[in-house]
Design a protein around this motif. Structure first.
Motif, PDB file in Angstrom:
ATOM      1  N   PRO A   1       7.621   4.257  -0.138  1.00 63.17           N
ATOM      2  CA  PRO A   1       6.965   3.014   0.300  1.00 63.17           C
ATOM      3  C   PRO A   1       5.944   2.555  -0.736  1.00 63.17           C
TER       4      PRO A   1
ATOM      5  N   THR B   1      -3.389   3.021   8.348  1.00 58.79           N
ATOM      6  CA  THR B   1      -3.084   1.620   8.587  1.00 58.79           C
ATOM      7  C   THR B   1      -4.377   0.828   8.401  1.00 58.79           C
TER       8      THR B   1
ATOM      9  N   ASP C   1       5.904  -5.324   5.467  1.00 58.96           N
ATOM     10  CA  ASP C   1       6.334  -4.852   6.781  1.00 58.96           C
ATOM     11  C   ASP C   1       5.771  -3.469   7.117  1.00 58.96           C
ATOM     12  N   ASP C   2       4.984  -2.894   6.204  1.00 57.64           N
ATOM     13  CA  ASP C   2       4.369  -1.589   6.469  1.00 57.64           C
ATOM     14  C   ASP C   2       3.009  -1.542   5.771  1.00 57.64           C
TER      15      ASP C   2
ATOM     16  N   ARG D   1      -1.951   8.015   8.457  1.00 53.59           N
ATOM     17  CA  ARG D   1      -0.534   8.046   8.138  1.00 53.59           C
ATOM     18  C   ARG D   1      -0.252   9.264   7.278  1.00 53.59           C
TER      19      ARG D   1
END
Length: 735
Positions: free
Chosen positions: A338, A322, A433-434, A328
């Motif tokens: 993603p 992140t 959003d990620d 992650r």
């Protein structure tokens, strides 16, 4: 590969743009400056049908038409992407500069690619293969990147093909020279008037075929008896090298037992060994002759890329966290995963604005969507960390100066994004959003200082913005606003890097700058104890000015700064004015007392003074304190202190002696050496910074481009008297 004997007469015409990662190949071209990378890229584009016989696309531009600076300087200075299609595959060719100053562009190309072609020129001396090319080879080996070698300039060879392949095997093969072997042998025609024999074709060692390019189109034929004898000797060694890396452990026993291994098995094992990065084939290539459609060896090379190099699905993707640093799970190359993409290059177009070349590692990037931009831990180079959301503009793929529109860029592919105003090279694009941040690739430290100032008032107004945009494009450049010397300094990788930076400021951002001598941060200190009396008395009617103070100054150990001590007794200096004296002496210390450099490492003791009940003031005692310090300095030897750097030089063993002698000539002290891997030695020394301003250039010359160094501030120490005198004279002359 080429030994599949597929002539592909119209392969490019049948090819379709890849829409899945398995159909993409990302290949970086690496090599010494002048080795022929750009020429080879154009030859591959011609064979694949991406350009016409004149090497031009529809608007008349060539694939190498990208930067006006490159045309003026006649060399590549930045990474460029040339996408071609071949037999249903999309191949992204990443052409990198060969000059050491632009290694940042090379590192970006390595990050964006899954395999590398090392271009070696037969027109250069065999020793030219070494140096920076070998260092990049070792970088690729450390991460297991598949590599192949392409020999160019055979038509003007100074080094024979066989000798050059032996040199490559020795340099690149290391402990296993049989892992670097040719797949083809060049075939020569009759020598011309200049004595050089033209290369007319290639002998395929596995297929036992002659691939003739003399007509401008590749054709296959059986070898004659003389050619067969040459083929068989090299073929046997190639087969042994392939079998040695085969995953089939029975294959060697079958071969040694006299069994003829079928061609398909050999090619399959060769492709697997190349893709795993354990076998490195050597090929030869040349641009197409006038009027020809295919350059020599280009078909074979395209078949190696599509058959032997890995898809983007195979290499492990870089680690992600992140933006706050929380690990992650590792991403995989999946168009439905993603979104994770990385900006590998940033450029400016006078009409479109900022253009970001991105490699998509996961997910699919689409126009007009909002993405999160995370950057990137290079605050020390003038690149602020940021977490912002931006809207993706048009997606395109570059070809020369053209930008061809795309409707998406899938995982494993490369494309350009327009108008990302905050994204810089090395930044991560991810879903809003990620948000995610990719592990950065290593960047070399810029070690050549370039002090600049605006040429005019108009340039001064544009300088800050121009410099910030310049460093946004190039993370190997560091921008420094030196508060001690009041200089703006661009730290570059070398002279050519600095020249390009100045040219871009002028032509791209409309900023004219003057280069001025770079200043190091000098300081002053007292050589012995001294005393001074400051008398500031002016009485000419009305409120006057009255302040007298007596001080003592003594030197302190390095790093002590400026210490102020009050030893006034009996109220000779009223308590309210003691801070004024301290303020005055500290201000004078900051301005310097001899050559205008800050005074450090002293204790200033206020012993006595006088005041007037009406005319004394804060300003008067500040002035008296400054006068007292100047008087004390006049009665004491003042030493100039210069910064000393800890320097570490990594150099080939053969250059250790010259490097150590050179450092000694720079007033350096060699404090130790230690052996490093690969016949390298690390030399550690302490050298005055004033002596190594151009060391990035000088070391490259001294070590024939193979040396690397790092520097770090150690301390300030007294400058020799004769050097200090010269510095003082220069300072007085400048004033």
């Amino acid at each position: 590969m080429g030994d599949k004997a597929n002539t592909h007469p119209g392969a490019a015409g049948r090819a379709t743009a890849a829409d899945r990662p398995a159909s993409v190949r990302n290949v970086v071209l690496v090599g010494h400056s002048g080795s022929g990378k750009t020429t080879l890229t154009e030859a591959l584009a011609l064979t694949a049908g991406a350009v016409n016989r004149a090497g031009r696309v529809e608007d008349g531009a060539t694939v190498s038409d990208y930067d006006e600076i490159e045309h003026r300087q006649q060399r590549s200075v930045q990474l460029s992407l040339v996408p071609v299609e071949w037999d249903g595959f999309k191949i992204n060719l990443l052409d990198t500069p060969g000059y050491a100053d632009f290694v940042g562009e090379l590192r970006a190309g390595l990050r964006a690619a899954d395999a590398a072609l090392f271009i070696v020129s037969a027109a250069q001396e065999a020793e030219a293969v070494a140096g920076t090319t070998r260092a990049v080879w070792e970088e690729c080996a450390a991460v297991g990147m598949p590599r192949a070698i392409v020999v160019t300039h055979l038509e003007t060879a100074r080094t024979g093909y066989e000798e050059l392949t032996r040199v490559c095997a020795k340099i690149f093969g290391g402990d296993d020279p049989d892992a670097v072997l040719p797949l083809y042998l060049p075939q020569y025609g009759a020598p011309g008037p200049d004595g050089h024999a033209p290369v007319t074709g290639l002998a395929g060692l596995l297929s036992r075929k002659i691939f003739d390019y003399s007509s401008g189109e590749r054709s296959a034929a059986a070898p004659d008896p003389e050619q067969t004898a040459l083929i068989e000797e090299a073929r046997n060694r190639l087969i042994e090298g392939i079998i040695a890396e085969s995953e089939d452990e029975t294959l060697m026993d079958r071969y040694l037992g006299g069994e003829e291994i079928e061609l398909k098995t050999l090619i399959d094992d060769l492709e697997k060994a190349v893709a795993r990065g354990v076998f490195h084939p050597v090929l030869a290539a040349a641009p197409a002759a006038d009027g020809a459609r295919q350059g020599l060896g280009t078909v074979e090379l395209l078949e190696l890329i599509t058959g032997g190099f890995p898809t983007p699905l195979e290499p492990e993707c870089p680690a992600v966290t992140t933006p706050q640093g929380t690990p992650r799970p590792r991403i995989v190359c999946d168009p439905d995963g993603p979104l994770v993409a990385e900006v590998v290059k940033t450029a400016s177009d006078p009409y479109v604005g900022r253009i970001s070349l991105v490699r998509v590692f996961s997910g699919t990037l689409r126009p007009d969507e909002t993405v999160h931009v995370s950057g990137h831990g290079l605050a020390d180079r003038g690149h602020e960390d940021h977490d912002v959301e931006e809207r993706v503009g048009a997606l395109t793929v570059p070809f020369g100066k053209q930008q061809r529109p795309l409707n998406r860029v899938i995982a494993g592919d490369l494309g350009c994004v327009a108008k990302l105003s905050r994204a810089e090279t090395g930044d991560t694009l991810s879903a809003k959003d990620d948000p995610l941040l990719m592990e950065p690739w290593p960047m070399p430290d810029p070690l050549l200082p370039l002090a600049v100032q605006a040429h005019s008032k108009a340039d001064e107004d544009k300088l800050s913005q121009g410099l910030s945009r310049l460093v946004a494009e190039d993370p190997t450049m560091r921008l420094e606003q030196n508060q001690a010397t009041h200089q703006v300094v661009l730290w570059c990788l070398g002279e050519a890097h600095a020249d390009v930076a100045l040219e871009r400021l002028r032509t791209r951002y409309g900023v004219q700058v003057d280069v001025v001598p770079h200043k190091v941060t000098l300081k002053e200190t007292f050589g012995e104890r001294s005393a001074g009396r400051g008398r500031h008395v002016k009485q000419s009617g009305g409120h006057g000015q009255y302040a007298i103070c007596e001080i003592e100054v003594e030197p302190l150990p390095p790093g002590s700064g400026v210490e102020f001590v009050d030893k006034v007794v009996g109220g000779a200096v009223p308590r309210q004015f003691i801070p004024s004296v301290e303020k005055g002496v500290r201000a004078q210390a900051a301005r310097g007392v001899a050559a205008g450099y800050p005074l450090v490492d002293v204790r200033i003791t206020l012993l006595d003074g006088k005041a007037h009940s009406v005319d004394s003031s804060d300003a008067a005692f500040q002035t008296a304190g400054a006068l007292a310090l100047r008087e004390a300095a006049a009665d004491s030897p003042i030493h100039l202190l210069e910064p000393v750097a800890e320097v570490q030089v990594l150099v080939s063993d053969e250059y250790v002696g010259p490097v150590m002698n050179d450092l000694s000539g720079r007033r350096g002290r060699v404090v130790g050496t230690e052996q490093s891997a690969g016949s390298l030695t690390l030399v550690r020394a302490e050298v005055p910074e004033i002596e190594i301003g151009r060391y990035a250039i000088d070391l490259r010359s001294l070590s024939h481009g193979t040396g690397r160094f790092s520097r770090a501030y150690a301390r300030h120490e007294p400058m020799p008297q004769q050097v200090a005198q010269r510095v003082r004279e220069e300072a007085e002359g400048a004033a």
